[in-house]
Design a protein around this motif. Structure first.
Motif, PDB file in Angstrom:
ATOM      1  N   GLU A 137      44.652  36.215  41.868  1.00  0.00           N
ATOM      2  CA  GLU A 137      45.478  35.638  42.942  1.00  0.00           C
ATOM      3  C   GLU A 137      45.300  36.394  44.259  1.00  0.00           C
ATOM      4  N   LEU A 138      45.008  37.681  44.184  1.00  0.00           N
ATOM      5  CA  LEU A 138      44.932  38.530  45.371  1.00  0.00           C
ATOM      6  C   LEU A 138      43.539  38.614  45.986  1.00  0.00           C
ATOM      7  N   LEU A 139      42.542  38.054  45.342  1.00  0.00           N
ATOM      8  CA  LEU A 139      41.156  38.236  45.782  1.00  0.00           C
ATOM      9  C   LEU A 139      40.824  37.432  47.032  1.00  0.00           C
TER      10      LEU A 139
ATOM     11  N   PHE B  88      44.787  46.250  48.147  1.00  0.00           N
ATOM     12  CA  PHE B  88      45.249  44.901  48.478  1.00  0.00           C
ATOM     13  C   PHE B  88      46.271  44.881  49.602  1.00  0.00           C
ATOM     14  N   ASP B  89      46.896  46.024  49.896  1.00  0.00           N
ATOM     15  CA  ASP B  89      47.983  46.056  50.861  1.00  0.00           C
ATOM     16  C   ASP B  89      47.667  46.856  52.122  1.00  0.00           C
ATOM     17  N   VAL B  90      46.442  47.262  52.299  1.00  0.00           N
ATOM     18  CA  VAL B  90      46.090  48.027  53.489  1.00  0.00           C
ATOM     19  C   VAL B  90      46.238  47.146  54.730  1.00  0.00           C
TER      20      VAL B  90
ATOM     21  N   GLU C 286      37.230  48.266  54.271  1.00  0.00           N
ATOM     22  CA  GLU C 286      36.086  48.238  53.364  1.00  0.00           C
ATOM     23  C   GLU C 286      36.423  47.547  52.043  1.00  0.00           C
ATOM     24  N   ARG C 287      35.397  46.971  51.445  1.00  0.00           N
ATOM     25  CA  ARG C 287      35.527  46.381  50.107  1.00  0.00           C
ATOM     26  C   ARG C 287      35.274  47.460  49.051  1.00  0.00           C
TER      27      ARG C 287
ATOM     28  N   ASP D 277      34.309  31.790  34.620  1.00  0.00           N
ATOM     29  CA  ASP D 277      33.917  31.355  35.954  1.00  0.00           C
ATOM     30  C   ASP D 277      34.212  32.435  36.985  1.00  0.00           C
ATOM     31  N   ALA D 278      35.360  33.095  36.871  1.00  0.00           N
ATOM     32  CA  ALA D 278      35.702  34.166  37.804  1.00  0.00           C
ATOM     33  C   ALA D 278      34.708  35.314  37.699  1.00  0.00           C
ATOM     34  N   ALA D 279      34.358  35.689  36.469  1.00  0.00           N
ATOM     35  CA  ALA D 279      33.366  36.754  36.282  1.00  0.00           C
ATOM     36  C   ALA D 279      32.035  36.383  36.920  1.00  0.00           C
TER      37      ALA D 279
END
Length: 409
Positions: free
Chosen positions: A295-297, A307-309, A316-317, A347-349
């Protein structure tokens, strides 16, 4: 048609050895999303990268840790007892041997594994699982190195010595190393060290190793996660009462922020714990952690380092988090019984692997690593937008898992 599409069809139709649900069927919704990933090409790319880097890595007292931003070659650091990353490079070599059956990779893996046999007695910290299982464990599993069994059993004994029954977890760091915390510290990363204990309990080790691993997973599940199923990094427990004293972070943006690799360790860890125990509560928990992470991607499925920066689009990733989750989700897709979840996680992988292998994140033609753009500890001011050896390890593990899934019919 590319190999990966064939692997997808085979796996979801009849994954006999990896899945508990043998009634998986193909759903058409994800096929269009995965046909651009060529598994054999990516395996070949990884082998080409190793052919380029291995001749440069000749000092057996060191291991490759990172490639700095805009550099091309691995920075090597000593194989010290306090250095948690030493097992990943030999682990990569063992996976390449498993994928290619080329004896040169086995010989190189043996050479790089056996230089730190003495680490089997480490009890200064919890990372002996990270250090020994990718190296000696993969050598035992893929290289038929039966003599590694005793090293692994001794390593498990060393890890188990850090278990505190009053808390119900294995103590992670020492307070001398991390003076911010004065009592019993457990970090979410520690979930992955449990695999060493599970293995040992099935291969001649004490039953207590299994019991410790289960109790650690249960205690972590109870205390390490927020109501939204995201993870804290560091929990400090009272070493006598077992009460939670503090919930903090070391590598995330803030104590209450959601550090992406911490969530990745949780997803991978609870998937592994379910595989080893068959206890559905761990599977259900892995599903909850995964659903929140997805959900957060962002759109390309590679998370920012936290996720909250603030000003996230400029941050950066962390390709290492994506690699860990991609490998974990491939396994999770074979363990869930719901066909929609099987499809969703596979599918996500594949979306993650597609992005990691793309020009944006691949090291091919740019550096000696498989992957670029990982973030180890930005909050500490280092390993920012670099290649990391453990990102490469979990990436090649994902490729190996994907290949085995295509072969299980």
């Amino acid at each position: 048609m590319k190999l990966i599409l064939v692997s997808f069809l085979i796996c979801l139709a009849s994954c006999k050895s990896l899945t508990k649900n043998k009634n998986s069927v193909v759903d058409n919704m994800a096929v269009a999303n995965i046909v651009s990933f060529d598994l054999e090409r990516e395996i070949n790319n990884c082998e080409a990268q190793l052919n380029k880097s291995v001749p440069k890595l000749t000092d057996l007292t060191k291991h490759p840790r990172l490639i700095e931003t805009n550099a091309t070659e691995w920075k090597e650091i000593p194989n010290g007892r306090l250095v948690w990353t030493s097992g990943f490079y030999p682990g990569i070599l063992w996976y390449m041997y498993d994928l290619t059956k080329d004896d040169k990779w086995k010989k190189e893996a043996i050479k790089r594994t056996e230089v730190f046999e003495s680490f089997k007695t480490i009890n200064e910290h919890h990372d002996i699982g990270f250090m020994m299982f990718p190296a000696y464990g993969n050598g035992y599993l893929f290289g038929d190195k039966m003599e590694y069994k005793d090293v692994l059993l001794t390593s498990a004994k060393s890890l188990a010595s850090r278990y505190n029954p009053k808390v119900g977890t294995i103590r992670s760091w020492s307070n001398k190393m991390h003076p911010r915390w004065q009592q019993h510290i457990t970090i979410i990363d520690n979930m992955l060290n449990l695999e060493l204990l599970f293995w040992a309990s099935k291969n001649g080790g004490d039953q207590k190793y299994y019991d410790i691993a289960v109790k650690h997973a249960e205690t972590t599940m109870a205390n390490h996660f927020r109501p939204d199923y995201t993870s804290w990094h560091v929990i400090e427990y009272d070493s006598i009462s077992g009460d939670v004293l503090n919930r903090h972070t070391k590598q995330g943006y803030a104590d209450d922020s959601r550090w992406s690799r911490g969530q990745a360790w949780g997803i991978y860890g609870y998937t592994m714990v379910y595989r080893e125990t068959g206890d559905k509560k761990f599977l259900d928990f892995a599903v909850k952690l995964t659903d929140k992470y997805l959900e957060l991607l962002p759109e390309d499925y590679i998370p920012h380092w936290d996720f909250d920066v603030p000003n996230k689009e400029k941050e950066e990733r962390d390709a290492s988090a994506a690699a860990v989750v991609a490998s974990g989700l491939l396994e999770l897709s074979t363990l869930v019984e719901d066909r929609n979840k099987q499809q969703q996680y596979y599918d996500a992988a594949m979306r993650m692997l597609e992005s990691l292998s793309s020009d944006e994140y691949s090291g091919v033609g740019k550096a000696d690593s498989f992957l670029l753009h990982s973030t180890g500890a930005k909050s500490l001011g280092h390993e920012i937008d670099v290649a990391l050896i453990y990102a490469d390890y979990y990436y090649i593990e994902a490729l190996a898992r994907l290949k085995r899934m295509g072969q299980s019919n």
